[in-house]
Design an enzyme around this catalytic site. Structure first.
Site, PDB file in Angstrom:
ATOM      1  N   ASP A  17      -8.197 -50.028 -10.152  1.00  0.00           N
ATOM      2  CA  ASP A  17      -7.838 -51.434 -10.130  1.00  0.00           C
ATOM      3  C   ASP A  17      -6.869 -51.645  -8.971  1.00  0.00           C
ATOM      4  OD1 ASP A  17      -5.632 -50.306 -11.290  1.00  0.00           O
ATOM      5  OD2 ASP A  17      -5.234 -52.005 -12.601  1.00  0.00           O
ATOM      6  N   SER A  65      -1.417 -68.902 -17.634  1.00  0.00           N
ATOM      7  CA  SER A  65      -0.379 -68.945 -18.655  1.00  0.00           C
ATOM      8  C   SER A  65       0.270 -70.313 -18.526  1.00  0.00           C
ATOM      9  CB  SER A  65       0.649 -67.825 -18.429  1.00  0.00           C
ATOM     10  OG  SER A  65       1.183 -67.917 -17.125  1.00  0.00           O
ATOM     11  N   ASP A 103      -7.766 -52.393 -19.463  1.00  0.00           N
ATOM     12  CA  ASP A 103      -8.526 -51.297 -18.862  1.00  0.00           C
ATOM     13  C   ASP A 103      -9.144 -50.397 -19.933  1.00  0.00           C
ATOM     14  OD1 ASP A 103      -7.863 -51.995 -16.248  1.00  0.00           O
ATOM     15  OD2 ASP A 103      -5.976 -50.883 -16.337  1.00  0.00           O
TER      16      ASP A 103
HETATM   17  N1  LIG Z   1       1.575 -64.141 -15.583  1.00  0.00           N
HETATM   18  C1  LIG Z   1       0.528 -64.777 -15.089  1.00  0.00           C
HETATM   19  N2  LIG Z   1       0.362 -66.079 -15.332  1.00  0.00           N
HETATM   20  C2  LIG Z   1      -0.693 -66.714 -14.839  1.00  0.00           C
HETATM   21  N3  LIG Z   1      -1.634 -66.170 -14.100  1.00  0.00           N
HETATM   22  C3  LIG Z   1      -1.532 -64.865 -13.822  1.00  0.00           C
HETATM   23  C4  LIG Z   1      -0.456 -64.108 -14.299  1.00  0.00           C
HETATM   24  N4  LIG Z   1      -0.613 -62.850 -13.866  1.00  0.00           N
HETATM   25  C5  LIG Z   1      -1.733 -62.829 -13.155  1.00  0.00           C
HETATM   26  N5  LIG Z   1      -2.308 -64.041 -13.130  1.00  0.00           N
HETATM   27  C6  LIG Z   1      -3.558 -64.405 -12.484  1.00  0.00           C
HETATM   28  O1  LIG Z   1      -4.644 -63.855 -13.204  1.00  0.00           O
HETATM   29  C7  LIG Z   1      -5.423 -63.032 -12.361  1.00  0.00           C
HETATM   30  C8  LIG Z   1      -6.024 -61.910 -13.128  1.00  0.00           C
HETATM   31  O2  LIG Z   1      -5.020 -61.032 -13.576  1.00  0.00           O
HETATM   32  P1  LIG Z   1      -5.422 -59.552 -14.051  1.00  0.00           P
HETATM   33  O3  LIG Z   1      -4.208 -58.893 -14.572  1.00  0.00           O
HETATM   34  O4  LIG Z   1      -6.637 -59.606 -14.881  1.00  0.00           O
HETATM   35  O5  LIG Z   1      -5.878 -58.853 -12.719  1.00  0.00           O
HETATM   36  P2  LIG Z   1      -4.987 -58.403 -11.510  1.00  0.00           P
HETATM   37  O6  LIG Z   1      -3.703 -57.950 -12.056  1.00  0.00           O
HETATM   38  O7  LIG Z   1      -4.980 -59.439 -10.475  1.00  0.00           O
HETATM   39  O8  LIG Z   1      -5.817 -57.257 -10.902  1.00  0.00           O
HETATM   40  P3  LIG Z   1      -5.974 -55.786 -11.412  1.00  0.00           P
HETATM   41  O9  LIG Z   1      -7.175 -55.826 -12.268  1.00  0.00           O
HETATM   42  O10 LIG Z   1      -6.180 -55.051 -10.141  1.00  0.00           O
HETATM   43  O11 LIG Z   1      -4.729 -55.393 -12.124  1.00  0.00           O
HETATM   44  C9  LIG Z   1      -4.468 -62.628 -11.272  1.00  0.00           C
HETATM   45  O12 LIG Z   1      -5.141 -62.273 -10.103  1.00  0.00           O
HETATM   46  C10 LIG Z   1      -3.641 -63.861 -11.083  1.00  0.00           C
HETATM   47  O13 LIG Z   1      -4.312 -64.803 -10.265  1.00  0.00           O
END
Ligand SMILES: Nc1ncnc2c1ncn2[C@@H]1O[C@H](COP(=O)(O)OP(=O)(O)OP(=O)(O)O)[C@@H](O)[C@H]1O
Ligand SMILES: [K+]
Ligand SMILES: [Mg+2]
Length: 682
Positions: free
Chosen positions: A299, A377, A521
């Site tokens: 990831d 969120s 994951d």
């Molecule tokens: N606390 C949050 N509040 C709102 N939106 C968020 C928050 N954290 C992440 N996001 C949004 O949600 C998306 C998806 O988050 P997710 O954790 O699924 O994947 P990621 O962290 O971007 O990637 P990875 O899978 O590589 O960890 C992020 O790319 C971001 O745009």
């Protein structure tokens, strides 16, 4: 740099001596039967012992004794490997320390209880300088933790509530700040404890590959049994009927005893090598799979990038005041315990002087927590105002669903941030009676880890294709993928997408490895052939995978793959050696057995072995000594370098195949020079 206690992992001849009692215990046939070839030798020892008692001769006793020694040596290999594994497990266990916990009482007060008395669900406070009393999850606060007692890794790690780095291990030390930890396992029954028990592995299961190889070896044994049995009529015809002792000795020399004896030691040593790199594998099967991995899934956030995505800027759309955006962004993050959410609150406070959550100024609100599914969120306020922040596609969709129409300027803004590898979070709000509207964008910055590009290049040389999967948007994903040098990437992936991708790769006949730390994951970690969970990750991730990296270093997979390959190569090399050895022995002994019968056969006795008895006994002695001589190779493993499989195979065939053919001639001849001097040998 990983620090290893002195001597950890080195092989010394003393270990052989120390393992002798264990090896002797393993003479029990119920144990020996697990390795069919060794079991055949065991029966041979019994048969020749009886034969020697019935018809006593020096030769008869010598053969019987050396056959028992052969079984003992075969057990020795496994005993040494197990002994080293136990020592390794002890080293992990020693790091556990007795602690006194500061348990929170329901009334908010604090009481001191001994660590072992903690129960699951207890809340404990740990401050700078104190040891964390048990395995748990951080429910409040951020702290840097020194986990070197556990892993030998000296750099402190950040542990914080809410995100994927919330789990802490008992016995590690908090270096700064203060956290509240919810105890998740009873002391002594923690995850690590269970893993250590596994490493000690009294009940190690054979892997499917080992079982298959054992079946092959057993079939070979059967073939040689027939070959030896049919030798008798021939010998009788030549006027040289052979005794049961000679036939048994011959059989033992011909069957693949070397690999049969070393097989389980090779497997144990592979798992042991992993432990030395602070990786604990749940099964030998996972280690083997690692050696054959074709595709590696990683990831983005926290694996390829540093992962502490921080808000660095609020960029309002035209017509919105910067303060208004900052205030909305902060409101939507007050209960957002993710690192991203907290960084938004911090930025709003530092740059715009907006008061943080401590002041508790908002009441009558409903928080909408972040989820990887919604990618948003936010907060619903008592006055009907609703604020959302999140991935641009998700928030745009929400705005439209709430009757709004995102301004045209939003698109380019988002693309600009994503294009340089940043993560744009859109902020939108809806006030009662009006359509929803986008207020602006939060820029989250994340940094690609130093040196990761070189690591991926190395994987490429090993023939492994890398895929980055991320929940982030396509533009950010593409920018980071380019910078890190991964082969492929998949953006806006849900947890199910990750698992689906693994399934597709597997359906195409590829073995897939994946590293991860988050609860989202877990399904993918479970589906992957090699699922490496970060020790710092969530419990769900650790339970789902089949390996845990105590250092929580996602690029550790490169070493894991190398160790897996080394295991497979070692097994292949020693199998080649063993079988080549047996074939050579056939040609070395048979002519010598018939010396004096046919002058023509005498000419085949190229080695000029002294006599039939001397030849047979020398071969048996050689056969036993080869096992011990190869124990270090089995334990240390054959050296692995990232080259093509074909090149590796050619090299090993040359070294171990030719070596296996030549050594018996030299070895048996040398032993024969001594053995034929023994008074009892005719
Ligand atoms: N606390 C949050 N509040 C709102 N939106 C968020 C928050 N954290 C992440 N996001 C949004 O949600 C998306 C998806 O988050 P997710 O954790 O699924 O994947 P990621 O962290 O971007 O990637 P990875 O899978 O590589 O960890 C992020 O790319 C971001 O745009
Ligand atoms: K043999
Ligand atoms: Mg994530």
């Amino acid at each position: 740099m990983t620090h290893h206690p002195p001597g950890r992992g080195e092989f010394t001849p003393r270990q052989l001596a120390a393992a002798l009692p264990d090896a002797a215990r393993k003479l029990d046939p119920r144990h020996t039967i697990r390795a069919p070839v060794v079991f055949v030798v065991w029966i041979g020892s019994l048969v020749t012992t009886v034969a020697a008692i019935v018809d006593p001769s020096f030769f008869g006793f010598a053969i019987a004794a050396w056959l028992w020694v052969t079984v003992l040596f075969a057990n020795l290999a496994e005993a040494v490997a197990e002994g080293r594994g136990r020592a390794q497990a002890e080293a992990l266990r020693r790091t556990k320390q007795e602690t006194v916990a500061r348990r929170l009482r329901p009334d908010g007060g604090e009481e001191r209880v001994p660590g072992p008395r903690l129960a699951v669900g207890d809340l404990v406070v740990v401050e700078a300088g104190e040891l964390i009393p048990g395995d748990g999850e951080v429910v409040d606060g951020v702290a840097s933790v020194d986990e070197s007692t556990m892993t030998g890794e000296s750099a402190p790690v950040i542990r914080e509530s809410g995100g994927d780095r919330s789990s802490v291990t008992g016995g590690t030390r908090v270096l700064s700040d203060r956290i509240t930890v919810r105890v998740t396992t009873r002391p002594g029954e923690g995850f690590l404890d269970r893993m250590i028990t596994l490493v000690e592995g009294a009940s190690r299961q054979q892997t499917p590959n080992e079982i298959a190889l054992n079946i092959l070896l057993a079939s070979l044994t059967l073939v040689f049994l027939l070959a030896v049995a049919t030798l008798q009529p021939l010998a009788a015809y030549a006027g040289r009927q052979q005794t049961l002792t000679v036939l048994t000795a011959l059989l033992v020399c011909l069957i693949p005893t070397t690999i049969g004896a070393l097989l389980s030691a090779i497997g144990i040593a592979g798992m042991d090598r992993l432990v030395r790199r602070n990786v604990i594998a749940v099964s030998g099967r996972a280690v083997e799979a690692a050696g054959d991995v074709n595709t590696l899934l990683l990831d983005k956030t926290g694996t390829i990038t540093l992962g502490n995505r921080q808000a660095t800027e609020f960029i309002p759309v035209t017509g919105v005041d910067e303060h208004e955006l900052a205030e909305a962004a902060q409101l939507s993050s007050l209960a957002d315990e993710t690192p991203e959410g907290r960084s938004v609150v911090v930025l709003a406070k530092n740059r715009y002087g907006l008061r943080g959550r401590e002041e508790g100024r908002v009441t009558d609100v409903t928080f909408v927590p972040f989820s990887a599914h919604t990618r948003m969120s936010g907060v619903d306020l008592g006055d009907g105002r609703r604020i959302r922040k999140g991935a641009s596609t998700a928030v745009m969709k929400w705005v439209r669903a709430e009757g709004g129409r995102p301004a045209d300027t939003v698109g380019p803004l988002v693309e600009a941030i994503a294009g340089e590898g940043g993560t744009p979070l859109l902020v939108a709000e809806r006030t009662p009676g009006e359509p929803a509207r986008v207020l602006g964008v939060i820029r989250l910055r994340d940094i690609v880890k130093a040196g990761i590009r070189e690591r991926f290049a190395e994987l490429h040389r090993m023939g492994i294709s890398t895929v980055m999967i991320t929940g982030d948007n396509p533009a950010t994903a593409a920018a980071i993928a380019r910078e890190a040098g991964v082969d492929r990437h998949l953006a806006e992936a849900t947890p199910e997408d990750k698992m689906e991708l693994i399934r597709r790769e597997q359906a195409a006949g590829r073995l897939v490895a994946m590293t991860g730390d988050g609860t989202n994951d877990a399904p993918a970690l479970a589906q992957a052939d090699v699922g490496v969970a970060m020790n710092a990750g969530t419990m769900a991730a650790k339970e789902a995978g089949n390996m845990v990296d105590l250092d929580s270093n996602p690029t550790k997979l490169i070493e894991i793959v190398a160790i897996g390959k080394q295991l497979l190569i070692t097994r292949g090399a020693l199998t080649t050696f063993s079988i080549a050895n047996d074939v050579a022995k056939y040609f070395a002994i048979i002519p010598a057995m018939f010396t004096g019968v046919h002058p023509q056969l005498d000419r085949l006795n190229v080695m000029g072995l002294a006599s039939a008895q001397s030849a047979i006994l020398s071969a048996v002695v050689f056969n036993a000594l080869v096992i011990v001589a190869l124990v270090p190779v089995a334990l240390r493993g054959v050296r692995y370098r990232p080259t093509s499989a074909a090149a590796m195979l050619r090299r090993n065939l040359a070294v171990y195949g030719l070596g296996g053919l030549v050594t018996p001639f030299v070895g048996i001849k040398l032993i024969d020079l001594v053995v034929h001097l023994l008074p009892g040998i005719r």
